[in-house]
Motif scaffolding. Structure first.
Motif, short mmCIF file in Angstrom:
data_model
loop_
_atom_site.label_atom_id
_atom_site.label_comp_id
_atom_site.label_asym_id
_atom_site.label_seq_id
_atom_site.Cartn_x
_atom_site.Cartn_y
_atom_site.Cartn_z
N LYS A 44 0.83 -1.20 0.00
CA LYS A 44 0.00 0.00 0.00
C LYS A 44 0.87 1.25 0.00
N PRO A 45 0.37 2.32 -0.64
CA PRO A 45 1.12 3.57 -0.64
C PRO A 45 1.16 4.19 0.75
N LYS A 46 2.24 4.91 1.03
CA LYS A 46 2.39 5.52 2.34
C LYS A 46 1.52 6.76 2.50
N SER A 47 1.31 7.50 1.42
CA SER A 47 0.48 8.69 1.50
C SER A 47 -0.93 8.37 1.03
N GLU A 48 -1.91 9.02 1.64
CA GLU A 48 -3.30 8.73 1.31
C GLU A 48 -3.73 9.39 0.01
N ASP A 49 -3.02 10.42 -0.43
CA ASP A 49 -3.43 11.13 -1.62
C ASP A 49 -2.74 10.62 -2.90
N SER A 50 -2.12 9.44 -2.82
CA SER A 50 -1.47 8.90 -4.01
C SER A 50 -2.51 8.49 -5.04
N ARG A 51 -2.15 8.59 -6.28
CA ARG A 51 -3.08 8.29 -7.36
C ARG A 51 -2.79 6.93 -7.96
N GLN A 52 -3.85 6.31 -8.43
CA GLN A 52 -3.74 5.01 -9.06
C GLN A 52 -4.36 5.12 -10.45
N LEU A 53 -3.69 4.58 -11.43
CA LEU A 53 -4.21 4.62 -12.80
C LEU A 53 -5.54 3.89 -12.88
N LYS A 54 -6.44 4.39 -13.70
CA LYS A 54 -7.72 3.74 -13.94
C LYS A 54 -7.65 2.98 -15.26
N CYS A 55 -8.33 1.88 -15.30
CA CYS A 55 -8.35 1.04 -16.49
C CYS A 55 -9.10 1.75 -17.62
N PRO A 56 -8.46 1.93 -18.79
CA PRO A 56 -9.15 2.54 -19.93
C PRO A 56 -10.34 1.68 -20.37
N PRO A 57 -11.39 2.31 -20.89
CA PRO A 57 -12.61 1.57 -21.26
C PRO A 57 -12.37 0.43 -22.25
N GLU A 58 -11.51 0.64 -23.26
CA GLU A 58 -11.31 -0.43 -24.25
C GLU A 58 -10.60 -1.63 -23.64
N LYS A 59 -9.72 -1.39 -22.68
CA LYS A 59 -9.05 -2.51 -22.01
C LYS A 59 -10.00 -3.19 -21.03
N GLU A 60 -10.88 -2.41 -20.41
CA GLU A 60 -11.86 -2.99 -19.50
C GLU A 60 -12.79 -3.94 -20.25
N VAL A 61 -13.21 -3.55 -21.44
CA VAL A 61 -14.08 -4.41 -22.26
C VAL A 61 -13.35 -5.69 -22.63
N ALA A 62 -12.08 -5.56 -23.03
CA ALA A 62 -11.30 -6.74 -23.42
C ALA A 62 -11.11 -7.69 -22.25
N ILE A 63 -10.79 -7.15 -21.08
CA ILE A 63 -10.59 -7.99 -19.88
C ILE A 63 -11.90 -8.66 -19.49
N THR A 64 -13.01 -7.92 -19.58
CA THR A 64 -14.32 -8.47 -19.25
C THR A 64 -14.65 -9.65 -20.15
N GLU A 65 -14.36 -9.53 -21.45
CA GLU A 65 -14.63 -10.62 -22.38
C GLU A 65 -13.79 -11.85 -22.05
N VAL A 66 -12.55 -11.63 -21.65
CA VAL A 66 -11.68 -12.75 -21.30
C VAL A 66 -12.16 -13.42 -20.01
N LEU A 67 -12.59 -12.62 -19.05
CA LEU A 67 -13.12 -13.20 -17.81
C LEU A 67 -14.37 -14.02 -18.09
N LYS A 68 -15.18 -13.57 -19.02
CA LYS A 68 -16.36 -14.36 -19.42
C LYS A 68 -15.92 -15.65 -20.11
N TYR A 69 -14.89 -15.57 -20.95
CA TYR A 69 -14.37 -16.75 -21.63
C TYR A 69 -13.91 -17.81 -20.62
N PHE A 70 -13.22 -17.36 -19.56
CA PHE A 70 -12.74 -18.28 -18.54
C PHE A 70 -13.82 -18.61 -17.52
N LYS A 71 -15.06 -18.12 -17.74
CA LYS A 71 -16.20 -18.39 -16.87
C LYS A 71 -15.96 -17.92 -15.44
#
Length: 81
Positions: free
Chosen positions: A52-79
């Motif tokens: 975990k980051p030491k500071s509370e205000d650290s930022r974390q990258l958000k998943c881009p929509p096109e990658k989220e769709v691709a990951i979702t499809e793969v998770l569905k493929y693996f059931k």
């Protein structure tokens, strides 16, 4: 001894398998962070983050929509969802 609190979804595919299939399926490289964010969105329980980051205000990258769709499809493929 019983298996240690491993859900059925966690047994399905490893992060490396998911990353390889996303690359094959969509040509996109995804990180473990993006996979974890999508899995968390669908309620797949992850283990507690030990790095975990030491500071509370650290930022974390958000998943881009096109990658989220691709990951979702793969998770569905693996059931997993």
């Amino acid at each position: 001894m019983d298996e240690m609190d491993v859900t059925v979804a966690e047994k399905k595919a490893t992060y490396e398998e998911i990353k390889a299939y996303v690359l094959e399926y969509s040509g996109l490289n995804v990180s473990n962070l993006y996979i974890a964010q999508v899995k968390q969105k669908y309620g797949i329980v992850e283990q507690e983050c030990y790095n975990k980051p030491k500071s509370e205000d650290s930022r974390q990258l958000k998943c881009p929509p096109e990658k989220e769709v691709a990951i979702t499809e793969v998770l569905k493929y693996f059931k997993m969802i």
